[in-house]
Design a protein around this motif. Sequence first.
Motif, PDB file in Angstrom:
ATOM      1  N   ASP A 291       0.829  -1.203   0.000  1.00 22.83           N
ATOM      2  CA  ASP A 291       0.000   0.000   0.000  1.00 22.83           C
ATOM      3  C   ASP A 291       0.868   1.259   0.000  1.00 22.83           C
ATOM      4  O   ASP A 291       0.526   2.260  -0.651  1.00 22.83           O
ATOM      5  N   SER A 292       1.990   1.212   0.712  1.00 29.75           N
ATOM      6  CA  SER A 292       2.925   2.341   0.681  1.00 29.75           C
ATOM      7  C   SER A 292       3.475   2.552  -0.725  1.00 29.75           C
ATOM      8  O   SER A 292       3.623   3.690  -1.186  1.00 29.75           O
ATOM      9  N   CYS A 293       3.771   1.449  -1.401  1.00 32.51           N
ATOM     10  CA  CYS A 293       4.250   1.550  -2.786  1.00 32.51           C
ATOM     11  C   CYS A 293       3.171   2.124  -3.705  1.00 32.51           C
ATOM     12  O   CYS A 293       3.471   2.899  -4.620  1.00 32.51           O
ATOM     13  N   LEU A 294       1.911   1.750  -3.464  1.00 29.03           N
ATOM     14  CA  LEU A 294       0.821   2.291  -4.264  1.00 29.03           C
ATOM     15  C   LEU A 294       0.709   3.806  -4.090  1.00 29.03           C
ATOM     16  O   LEU A 294       0.511   4.553  -5.054  1.00 29.03           O
ATOM     17  N   ILE A 295       0.859   4.275  -2.850  1.00 25.58           N
ATOM     18  CA  ILE A 295       0.774   5.710  -2.573  1.00 25.58           C
ATOM     19  C   ILE A 295       1.917   6.453  -3.256  1.00 25.58           C
ATOM     20  O   ILE A 295       1.727   7.498  -3.892  1.00 25.58           O
ATOM     21  N   LEU A 296       3.137   5.916  -3.122  1.00 23.27           N
ATOM     22  CA  LEU A 296       4.289   6.553  -3.762  1.00 23.27           C
ATOM     23  C   LEU A 296       4.182   6.501  -5.276  1.00 23.27           C
ATOM     24  O   LEU A 296       4.561   7.451  -5.978  1.00 23.27           O
ATOM     25  N   GLY A 297       3.659   5.397  -5.797  1.00 30.22           N
ATOM     26  CA  GLY A 297       3.531   5.255  -7.246  1.00 30.22           C
ATOM     27  C   GLY A 297       2.593   6.277  -7.862  1.00 30.22           C
ATOM     28  O   GLY A 297       2.784   6.695  -9.012  1.00 30.22           O
ATOM     29  N   GLU A 298       1.574   6.694  -7.099  1.00 29.95           N
ATOM     30  CA  GLU A 298       0.649   7.699  -7.621  1.00 29.95           C
ATOM     31  C   GLU A 298       1.323   9.042  -7.867  1.00 29.95           C
ATOM     32  O   GLU A 298       0.840   9.846  -8.664  1.00 29.95           O
ATOM     33  N   ALA A 299       2.434   9.288  -7.167  1.00 35.80           N
ATOM     34  CA  ALA A 299       3.149  10.558  -7.345  1.00 35.80           C
ATOM     35  C   ALA A 299       4.041  10.544  -8.581  1.00 35.80           C
ATOM     36  O   ALA A 299       4.555  11.596  -8.979  1.00 35.80           O
ATOM     37  N   MET A 300       4.235   9.376  -9.202  1.00 36.74           N
ATOM     38  CA  MET A 300       5.150   9.280 -10.336  1.00 36.74           C
ATOM     39  C   MET A 300       4.673  10.096 -11.529  1.00 36.74           C
ATOM     40  O   MET A 300       5.463  10.799 -12.161  1.00 36.74           O
TER      41      MET A 300
END
Length: 419
Positions: A291-300
């Motif tokens: 879920d942390s990766c999903l949140i960070l990925g949205e900022a890409m």
Amino acid sequence: MRAMRSVLEIFMEGHGATSGGQSVLETMKFAVLPIAKVFIMCFMGFLMASKYVNILNANGRKLLNGLVFSLLLPCLIFSQLGRAISFEKMLEWWFIPVNVVLATISGSLIGLVVAYIIKPPYPYFKFTIIHIGIGNIGNIPLVLIAALCRDKSNPFGDSSKCSEDGNAYISFGQWVGAIVLYTYVFQMLAPPPGRSFDGIEEESLPIKTPVNVASPEQVPLLDVEPQTSEIDTSKSAKIIGHLRYLADKFKIKQIFQPPITASILAIVIGTIPVLKRFILTDDAPLFFFTDSCLILGEAMIPCILLALGGNLVAGPGVGSARLGFRTTAAIIFARLLLVPPAGLGIVTLADKLGFLPKGDKMFKFVLLLQHTMPTSVLSGAVANLRGCGKEAASILFWVHIFAVFSMAGWIVLYMDLLF
């Protein structure tokens, strides 16, 4: 004129004219609006990097690019690809990496023909082939899918499934693209034998003295270690030397960049049910990590578009003068207008032969996008290593500007064919 009147009549009829259940206006909406969103975000990056605001200066853009490449993009790939893939799906998706290879081959052949016709300046024959043949199969498609799927009325259905499937398909082909980039592209962009791209003879360049060669005064007079230990050490050194040579020869370090490592981890974990249930599913014990990766990925997506727009503020630079108008225009025309029809033919033939999953329109759409994108941004990084970075920056500048219009046109066509 009759064709023009027919088009105007369709637009005047609005939603009355349909093609496969979807009106022309809706097709235009879903084709053009993602490009418009990309353009607006790139313009914001351009504005932030301009002298009037000067927030995204050269160092800032470099740091932002590094953040996207090393953290945000790997997080997006790991979370989206890992959750979508399975062993059965991997077998169904086998044509995605094949399509990347076919796109490289067809684009390079078109580049070869164009290079023979226009006869670019002497050092830039292979350069012309590469910048026509290598498209952006990762960053820009991810951005377009995100912009398209954000609209809840998009033709691909549920927004979350649309985004997850699209990102998974795109990510699954990236590892092949990296191998192509750091092997084929790296070799093709080598400067002419005995020269550099600036025309300087290599023999006139200063030669550095090897640092690992000891002078006679530094050679010990006595061997204090046993002979067997010396033999073992020399064997170990030889093995390590051979491994280092192979790693350097095949550019292992460059191939296994963070996005590719994330793709491999996602494929391994996603295809092993036990690991997938432990890490990637919603009720997994370690889902907090995913879920942390999903949140960070949205900022890409916003970060990479801000950086791309900021990079355009410097203009084409001196690279355009070295390549000349004829070569620059030929590369842009061939990459954006000649390569996509060849890709459409490849994907259509693959569909006729039954190589594509039945009924999966997003799968086919991603395959078509892989042939439609502007020149890969990562080719600029390889060009920097080979000494032709300024010329590559010039091509990337112009091709991305004109790609805004060409991608909109091609996506209109793809939507009409798919729906």
